[in-house]
Design an enzyme around this catalytic site. Structure first.
Site, PDB file in Angstrom:
ATOM      1  N   GLY A 142       0.844  -1.198   0.000  1.00  0.00           N
ATOM      2  CA  GLY A 142       0.000   0.000   0.000  1.00  0.00           C
ATOM      3  C   GLY A 142       0.870   1.234   0.000  1.00  0.00           C
ATOM      4  CB  CYS A 165       5.265  -4.038   0.036  1.00  0.00           C
ATOM      5  SG  CYS A 165       5.988  -2.432  -0.255  1.00  0.00           S
ATOM      6  CE1 TYR A 166       1.380   1.167   5.529  1.00  0.00           C
ATOM      7  CE2 TYR A 166      -0.411  -0.428   5.485  1.00  0.00           C
ATOM      8  CZ  TYR A 166       0.155   0.724   5.990  1.00  0.00           C
ATOM      9  OH  TYR A 166      -0.501   1.442   6.955  1.00  0.00           O
ATOM     10  CG  HIS A 171       5.559  -5.645  -4.660  1.00  0.00           C
ATOM     11  ND1 HIS A 171       4.275  -5.486  -4.190  1.00  0.00           N
ATOM     12  CD2 HIS A 171       6.237  -4.544  -4.278  1.00  0.00           C
ATOM     13  CE1 HIS A 171       4.176  -4.328  -3.565  1.00  0.00           C
ATOM     14  NE2 HIS A 171       5.356  -3.736  -3.597  1.00  0.00           N
ATOM     15  CG  ASP A 202     -17.824  -9.028 -18.896  1.00  0.00           C
ATOM     16  OD1 ASP A 202     -17.082  -9.968 -19.219  1.00  0.00           O
ATOM     17  OD2 ASP A 202     -17.409  -7.893 -18.609  1.00  0.00           O
ATOM     18  CE  LYS A 256     -13.904  -8.318 -20.810  1.00  0.00           C
ATOM     19  NZ  LYS A 256     -15.081  -7.501 -20.494  1.00  0.00           N
TER      20      LYS A 256
END
Ligand code: XMP
Length: 519
Positions: free
Chosen positions: A55, A82-83, A170, A229, A375
């Site tokens: 974040g 990370c955060y 990450h 969709d 998707k």
């Protein structure tokens, strides 16, 4: 069968959705939640593991997002990224400070202690992707450092007695060489998830059964846009309740040339009953004088809903409104992207097409069978169901249509200019076999004019932008590296054939930092 489930707490990282996608690809079910859902809610979901995302915040700043320490008492494995790592360290009494140099990009990560499941099978030195300002300066004595980089002494750690792991880099990002393996180690070895429980094979049948049970003898209207969709949504609901489904296609006047006819044709092919509502004048008049993109979207969303509500009272027994909302709509519109995070209510899932209306005014109950799918997962379902190519690989077209591709105020004249330009682009993409090699391609009409010269005469016309992108999930995208010849052909044809445009430019930005549409 109960699915093994990984819960991700989102602290607003641009990469959070990537964590979810990576885990789904491993065949394990996962969802992103806002960081501030309650511990009892987390517990009720019975996750096999919890991931704390990155974040853009600093843990030591007032009001920065945090979690309750009770999370660590649940005895569920936790992985901070990370955060997420900084917060875990902070909550256990460690010290977090701004690092001397912002570390952004590839770094060499060195494992110091490989006697742990997280780095099982990972070489001692590997490339990781870093993106941080702050770093852990001092760890509490309950923790152990597992690895470092040259500028980050604490790049990975674990709790000495609990299944709590954390990394500063990450692992969800492609540039982390062994990122997938690290995530797999967490999911399969530490959390002991099984991979076969979540797949799309049984998704359709489960969705059909659920809808059948929920709707009973009532009717459902579906806001049908004609994209993959809405086709998959229509298929699932139609299988569940057959003719109690009414698909509504709204002609906003902001459609591409032949769009309505194409959709009618495809619906006939699929046997879906479609009702078309002509609302061209209504939409155009509501947008007169409106320049702000968010206002446009809100007005359009409100009009869509009011049309659906009106239709619903003319048909007996309608109790549900169905939509082809997918997971990226929900992530993008409701977790952190709407800037004022404190005012966001996680339970309101604003959809692109239904923005703007307070929930209490919404009399119809929502059905969104695809709301947890990405998707590409929806496409896989369409493929399994045997949908034709024209449906499976149609480029997405946004609900607000050309109105958000005309920057600034919309007018009939501008719609007509843009329609012609978009039509030329589509023809050329298909003629040159490019349509299926890119994921979306369109033109944006700018509200500025520039000087040109045609046939020895000065022109003063609009500037138009060509936007062509490649993407897997429309949440990140890169501009397509088209040949100069093709770009030149598009530019020549549009300028020669469309009155009103005398300059074309190509958009060479990725998402992020830009979005795909301009508004
Ligand atoms: P952005 O511009 O957010 O777009 O990067 C991501 C994808 O979503 C489409 N899009 C929409 N689709 N209603 C829709 O049905 C909308 O309001 C809307 N806005 C953007 C966009 O075309 C791209 O495929």
């Amino acid at each position: 069968m109960k699915k093994d489930f990984i819960l991700i707490l989102d602290f607003g990282s641009q990469y959070s959705h990537m964590i979810a996608r990576r885990i789904r690809y491993m065949g394990v079910y996962t969802l992103l939640y806002r960081y501030d859902i309650s511990i009892s809610y987390i517990f009720s979901k019975n996750p096999k593991g919890i991931i704390l995302s990155g974040g853009p915040f600093s843990v030591y700043e007032n009001g920065s997002p945090s979690i309750s320490q009770d999370l660590f008492q649940l005895n569920i494995p936790i992985f901070g990224i990370c955060y997420g790592m900084q917060m875990i360290s902070f909550l256990f009494g460690g010290k977090i400070e701004k690092s001397k140099h912002k570390e952004y990009g590839k770094s060499c990560f060195i494992i110091e202690d490989d006697n742990n499941l997280l780095f099982n099978g990972i070489p001692r030195k590997s490339i990781v992707w870093m993106s941080h300002f702050d770093e852990v300066k001092k760890i509490s004595k309950e923790f152990k450092v597992l690895g470092h980089t040259s500028s980050c002494p604490v790049a990975a750690l674990r709790h000495k007695n609990k299944e709590i792991y954390a990394v500063q880099f990450h692992p969800e990002v492609e540039n982390t060489e062994f990122g997938i393996s690290i995530l797999k180690n967490f999911i399969f070895h530490i959390c002991q998830c099984k991979s076969s429980n979540w797949n799309i094979d049984n998704f359709v049948q489960n969705a059909i059964n659920k809808i059948k049970k929920r709707v009973e003898k009532k009717k459902v209207i579906l806001g049908f846009s004609g994209g993959i969709d809405s086709f998959v949504t229509a298929y699932i609901i139609y299988k569940a309740i057959e003719n109690s489904l009414i698909c509504i296609f709204v002609d906003t006047g902001f459609l591409l040339e032949q769009e309505k006819e194409n959709i009618l044709f495809l619906c006939k092919k699929m046997n879906f009953p479609l009702q078309i509502i002509d609302a061209k004048n209504r939409f155009l008049s509501k947008l007169t004088g409106i320049v702000d993109p968010e206002m446009k979207r809100k007005i359009i969303g409100k009009e869509f809903l009011s049309i659906f509500q009106k239709v619903s009272v003319t048909i007996k027994n309608v109790e549900f409104l169905a939509q082809g909302t997918i997971y990226s709509d929900i992530i993008e519109s409701s977790i952190f992207s709407n800037s004022n995070q404190n005012q966001l209510n996680y339970s309101i899932k604003s959809h692109h097409n239904v923005g703007g209306l307070p929930k209490k005014l919404m009399k119809l109950k929502l059905i969104e069978p695809l709301k947890n799918l990405f998707k590409d997962e929806v496409r896989q379902i369409g493929k399994k169901l045997g949908f034709p190519m024209e449906i499976l690989y149609r480029h997405p077209f946004p609900g607000p249509g050309l109105s958000i591709r005309i920057i600034g105020e919309v007018s009939e004249k501008k719609i007509s200019i843009l329609k012609k330009a978009e039509n030329i682009l589509l023809q050329e993409l298909k003629k040159n076999d490019i349509y299926h090699n890119v994921n979306q391609a369109f033109i944006i009409l700018l509200p500025i004019k520039s000087v040109g010269v045609m046939g020895d005469k000065r022109t003063y016309e609009y500037v138009a932008v060509l936007r062509v992108i490649n993407t897997e999930d429309f949440m990140t995208a890169t501009f397509s590296h088209l040949s100069y010849d093709f770009l030149e052909r598009i530019s020549n044809r549009i300028i020669n054939e469309v009155d009103g445009i005398n300059r074309m430019v190509y958009d060479i930005t990725s998402k992020p930092p830009s979005t795909i549409e301009w508004e």
